[in-house]
Design an enzyme around this catalytic site. Structure first.
Site, PDB file in Angstrom:
ATOM      1  N   GLU A  23      87.179  67.107 -35.632  1.00 49.24           N
ATOM      2  CA  GLU A  23      86.670  66.700 -36.941  1.00 49.24           C
ATOM      3  C   GLU A  23      87.848  66.125 -37.724  1.00 49.24           C
ATOM      4  O   GLU A  23      88.732  66.863 -38.156  1.00 49.24           O
ATOM      5  CB  GLU A  23      86.076  67.904 -37.678  1.00 49.24           C
ATOM      6  CG  GLU A  23      84.955  68.526 -36.878  1.00 49.24           C
ATOM      7  CD  GLU A  23      83.907  69.228 -37.729  1.00 49.24           C
ATOM      8  OE1 GLU A  23      82.763  69.263 -37.303  1.00 49.24           O
ATOM      9  OE2 GLU A  23      84.254  69.735 -38.808  1.00 49.24           O
ATOM     10  N   LEU A  24      87.838  64.809 -37.862  1.00 51.32           N
ATOM     11  CA  LEU A  24      89.053  64.134 -38.349  1.00 51.32           C
ATOM     12  C   LEU A  24      88.818  63.454 -39.695  1.00 51.32           C
ATOM     13  O   LEU A  24      87.855  63.732 -40.391  1.00 51.32           O
ATOM     14  CB  LEU A  24      89.526  63.146 -37.278  1.00 51.32           C
ATOM     15  CG  LEU A  24      89.592  63.724 -35.848  1.00 51.32           C
ATOM     16  CD1 LEU A  24      89.997  62.660 -34.841  1.00 51.32           C
ATOM     17  CD2 LEU A  24      90.547  64.904 -35.790  1.00 51.32           C
ATOM     18  N   CYS A  41      87.756  65.353 -46.549  1.00 52.68           N
ATOM     19  CA  CYS A  41      87.573  64.437 -45.420  1.00 52.68           C
ATOM     20  C   CYS A  41      86.497  63.419 -45.765  1.00 52.68           C
ATOM     21  O   CYS A  41      86.581  62.266 -45.365  1.00 52.68           O
ATOM     22  CB  CYS A  41      87.211  65.198 -44.156  1.00 52.68           C
ATOM     23  SG  CYS A  41      85.872  66.354 -44.380  1.00 52.68           S
TER      24      CYS A  41
END
Ligand code: NAD
Length: 455
Positions: free
Chosen positions: A226-227, A261
Site C-alpha cells: 500500500e504505497l 496517502c
C-alpha cells in the site's frame, strides 16, 4: 534511537532498536505459538479484537497525546484517528466470521465443492507513521482474526504508538507470542526481509515498497504493498456551491498536514468557476490556525519529518522557476518545529515536480481546465493510481470520468476518505493487493479447494 517531538524538536524518549538476535527470538516465539492461535475459533479471536477496540476507547486521551507528541498531528486529529480505527475494527470484527467461514460452492448428489480459508502463518507488517492506528489496524487486525501471528514493525516515527498497540493487544487477550514488535528504522526492516515470513504486508513509500517487493520475491510468499499517491480531484462547472466544494477539497488536501496517502495532491477546476473556486479555496486555507498541535483549534501542526521541509521547498522552487504563482504560504516557518505554511500554487503545469511527485505535505497546485476531456487527460497523467475524485451535480458525468481512471478508488463529491466496507487498494506505483472489506480479510488467508465425493 531517539524519538523526537516534531513540534518542539526535543527528545521525548530513547529506545533500543531490535537486532538480529532479538528479532530471531521473537520470530521463533511467533512460529511456535501460531498453530494454537489458529486452532481457536474465529468467534474467540473476534472477542479478543473487540476488547482491543474497547481499550483504544478507554485509553483514548493517553494514546492521542502520545500520537501527537511523536508525529505532530493536531490533538483533535489524533482523536479522530483513534475513532476511525475503532470503526474499522468494529467492521472487521462484525464481518470476520462471515468471510472466514467455509463456502459451499457446489452441492450436487455425491459431490460437494467447498472453499476454506486457512491462515497464512506468521506474517510481517512493515508500517508507516502518518496514520499508525489506521494503517496498522488495516493489517494486523484482519491478520489476527484470520489466525496468523504478526511481526509488526511500526515506523521509527511512530514507535511509542507501536508500543501502546502491543501493550493493549496483550491486555485484550492476544497471547504474548502472537504479536511481536520489531523496533527500529530501515536496518530493522532489512533484517525482517531476510527472515522467513509467510507474507509481507507493507505500507509506505513507492521507493521502499519496490525495494521490498524485489527483496522478497524469491521467497514465493504473498507480498502486498500500500504505497503513495498523487491523487487528482476535478471540480466541474455544475457544482451548486463553489464555496462548500472549495472548503471540502481544501480539507482533503491539507488534513493531517497533507500527509495522507489519499490526500488530494492535484486539483483541476473548470474554467467557468475557476476564479471563484481559487478565491474561496485561499480564503479557507487562510482561515486555519497553524502552530502547537496540542492547542485546541489548531488545524495545521508540524510535519512529522524534518527532511520533508526540504522536499517541499524544492517542489515550490521548481514550480516558481517555471512560472507558478503563490496564492498562499510558500515556505517553511521559523522553528522550533518542522512547520511549513499551507501553500497554494496556481499557474501550474505538469512539467513541474509539484504536479508529478507525491508532495506528502501542505502544498497544492490548482490548474484551470476547459472541459471534462482535458481534466481526464491530466488526471490520467501520473505513475500513481490510488484515488481520484470528481465534484459534480451529475453522478453520470462524474462516473464517465472516473471509470476511465486507473485507480483503486473513485470518489463522487467526496475525497480523502476510507471505509472498511470497501477494498483499499492501489494500482501502478500505488501498489497492489487490498486491505479492508471481505478482500482485506481474506488477504491474510490462503484458500483451499475441497472436492468431496461420497463413495
Ligand atoms: P517509508 O517507505 O519511508 O517507510 C515505511 C516503513 O518502511 C517504515 O517502517 C520504515 O522503517 C520501513 N523501511 C524503510 N526502508 C526500509 C527497507 N530498506 N527495508 C525494510 N523496511 C524499510 O514510508 P513512510 O514515510 O513511513 O510513509 C509515507 C509513505 O507511505 C507515503 O508515500 C504515503 O503515501 C504512503 N502511505 C500509503 C498508504 C496506503 O494505504 N496506500 C497509507 C499510508 C501511507
Amino acid at each position: 534511537m531517539h524519538i523526537i517531538n516534531p513540534a518542539t524538536e526535543t527528545i521525548i524518549a530513547t529506545i533500543a532498536p531490535d537486532n538480529q538476535h532479538s528479532l530471531s527470538t521473537k520470530y521463533n516465539l511467533l512460529r511456535a505459538a501460531q498453530p494454537q492461535w489458529a486452532a481457536r475459533s474465529v468467534a474467540d479471536r473476534v472477542a479478543v479484537v473487540r476488547r482491543f477496540r474497547e481499550l483504544l476507547g478507554s485509553h483514548q486521551e493517553e494514546l492521542a497525546a502520545t500520537l501527537t507528541a511523536e508525529v505532530g498531528k493536531p490533538l483533535s486529529q489524533s482523536g479522530n484517528e483513534l475513532n476511525g480505527a475503532a470503526a474499522r475494527i468494529q467492521w472487521l470484527a462484525d464481518n470476520a466470521e462471515k468471510f472466514l467461514a467455509d463456502e459451499q460452492m457446489t452441492a450436487a448428489p455425491g459431490l460437494q465443492e467447498i472453499i476454506s480459508y486457512e491462515p497464512l502463518g506468521v506474517v510481517c507488517n512493515i508500517s508507516a507513521w502518518n496514520y499508525p492506528y489506521l494503517v496498522g489496524v488495516n493489517v494486523f487486525i484482519p491478520a489476527l482474526l484470520a489466525g496468523n501471528a504478526v511481526m509488526y514493525k511500526p515506523s521509527e516515527h511512530a514507535t511509542l504508538t507501536g508500543q501502546h498497540i502491543a501493550q493493549l493487544l496483550k491486555e485484550a487477550g492476544v497471547p504474548d507470542d502472537i504479536f511481536q514488535l520489531a523496533l527500529g528504522a530501515k536496518e530493522t526492516g532489512e533484517l525482517l526481509l531476510d527472515m522467513d515470513f509467510d507474507g509481507y504486508f507493507f505500507t509506505g513509500s513507492y521507493r521502499t515498497g519496490k525495494h521490498i517487493y524485489e527483496r522478497v520475491a524469491h521467497k514465493m510468499a504473498p507480498c502486498q504493498l500500500e504505497l503513495g499517491g498523487k491523487d487528482p480531484v476535478y471540480v466541474t462547472d455544475d457544482v451548486p456551491d463553489v464555496k462548500a466544494v472549495a472548503a471540502a477539497t481544501a480539507d482533503g488536501a491539507f488534513y493531517n498536514n497533507g500527509q495522507s496517502c489519499c490526500a488530494v495532491e492535484r486539483i483541476y477546476v473548470h474554467e467557468k468557476i475557476y476564479d471563484d473556486y481559487v478565491n474561496e479555496f485561499v480564503k479557507e486555507v487562510n482561515s486555519w490556525k497553524a502552530g502547537d498541535p496540542t492547542v485546541a483549534g489548531t488545524y495545521i501542526g508540524p510535519l512529522t519529518r524534518r527532511e520533508q521541509l526540504h522536499e517541499l521547498e524544492k517542489q515550490v522552487a521548481d514550480a516558481l522557476a517555471q512560472g507558478a504563482v503563490i496564492q498562499a504560504g510558500g515556505k517553511a516557518l521559523p522553528g522550533p518545529g518542522y512547520y511549513f505554511a499551507p501553500t497554494v500554487l496556481t499557474n501550474v503545469t505538469h512539467s513541474m515536480r509539484l504536479m508529478q511527485e507525491e508532495s506528502f505535505g501542505p502544498v497544492i497546485g490548482i490548474m484551470k481546465v476547459s472541459d471534462d476531456e482535458e481534466a481526464l487527460k491530466l488526471m490520467q497523467d501520473t505513475v500513481y493510481g490510488l484515488t481520484a475524485g470528481v465534484y459534480s451535480s451529475s453522478q453520470e458525468r462524474a462516473a464517465a470520468v472516473l471509470r476511465k481512471i486507473n485507480a483503486g478508488t473513485g470518489y463522487w463529491n467526496c475525497c480523502d476518505r476510507v471505509s472498511a466496507a470497501v477494498p483499499w487498494s492501489g494500482r501502478k506505483h500505488s501498489g497492489f493487493g487490498a486491505t479492508l472489506s471481505h478482500q482485506g480479510i481474506r488477504a491474510f488467508t490462503k484458500s483451499k479447494a475441497w472436492h468431496l465425493r461420497t463413495l
